[in-house]
Design an enzyme around this catalytic site. Sequence first.
Site, PDB file in Angstrom:
ATOM      1  N   ARG A   1       1.094   6.268   8.216  1.00  0.00           N
ATOM      2  CA  ARG A   1       0.353   6.190   6.952  1.00  0.00           C
ATOM      3  C   ARG A   1      -1.132   6.468   7.189  1.00  0.00           C
ATOM      4  NH1 ARG A   1       1.890   3.191   2.654  1.00  0.00           N
ATOM      5  NH2 ARG A   1       3.199   1.855   3.985  1.00  0.00           N
TER       6      ARG A   1
ATOM      7  N   GLU B   1       8.970   7.403   9.359  1.00  0.00           N
ATOM      8  CA  GLU B   1       8.749   7.482   7.913  1.00  0.00           C
ATOM      9  C   GLU B   1       7.303   7.889   7.655  1.00  0.00           C
ATOM     10  OE1 GLU B   1       7.421   4.230   4.594  1.00  0.00           O
ATOM     11  OE2 GLU B   1       8.971   3.638   6.030  1.00  0.00           O
TER      12      GLU B   1
ATOM     13  N   LYS C   1      15.271  -2.486   1.196  1.00  0.00           N
ATOM     14  CA  LYS C   1      14.079  -2.805   1.967  1.00  0.00           C
ATOM     15  C   LYS C   1      13.526  -4.140   1.462  1.00  0.00           C
ATOM     16  CE  LYS C   1       9.281  -1.121   2.145  1.00  0.00           C
ATOM     17  NZ  LYS C   1       8.421   0.065   1.882  1.00  0.00           N
TER      18      LYS C   1
END
Length: 215
Positions: free
Chosen positions: A20, A43, A132
């Site tokens: 991120r 991810e 999640k």
Amino acid sequence: MKGYEVLNKIKEVGICAIVRGTSVDSLYRIADSLIAGGIKAIEVAFNTPGAAKMIEKLVEKYSDQVLVGAGTVLDAETARIAILSGASFILSPSLNLEMIKICQRYNVLPVPGISTPTEAVTAWENGAQIVKVFPAGVFGPNYIKQLKGPLSQIEMMAVGAVNLDNFKDFIKAGACSVGIGSELVNNKLVEEGKFDEITKRAAAFVNAFKEVNGK
């Protein structure tokens, strides 16, 4: 790879590294560092500028080594962009039924975010086989254990403030996998070029997962 195959792989590898807020320029070095440490699922969070292009690049270069997914996907439109970029799984911090539907349409694994039993069951009834649990670090490992009691049919990924101190507890509590962000891919380490530290951290999580599973 079909959705159920991706789910099985996520359960097998146990750890998803969350990338991120980094740059495209650092992407390959981050991926190389994670792979060197044994990470097999990455991810890319969609609140990162250029996330779709990052996914494309990762899939192009590393699809035979890691699963590549998209995170922080808040709606079906973003999910479709991620899927067309090559993402094989889609994670969201919240429960959006349209996101689940479009993933099913393309046979891509949806991982919707939940924080209550009602949300978990709603996700399951709408086709999600894994959810999640977020923010897992706030709820703690025992929360997942309690959720798994009546909802043992639903696979759960713990995400949010998971670190080496509580990682094993989440797995022992019933999480089939965890998503790890700054505790693994720390942007300060990236800026300082300390990619060997990322590899070291990755290896520590991978070894912890193997220890819990007796491997």
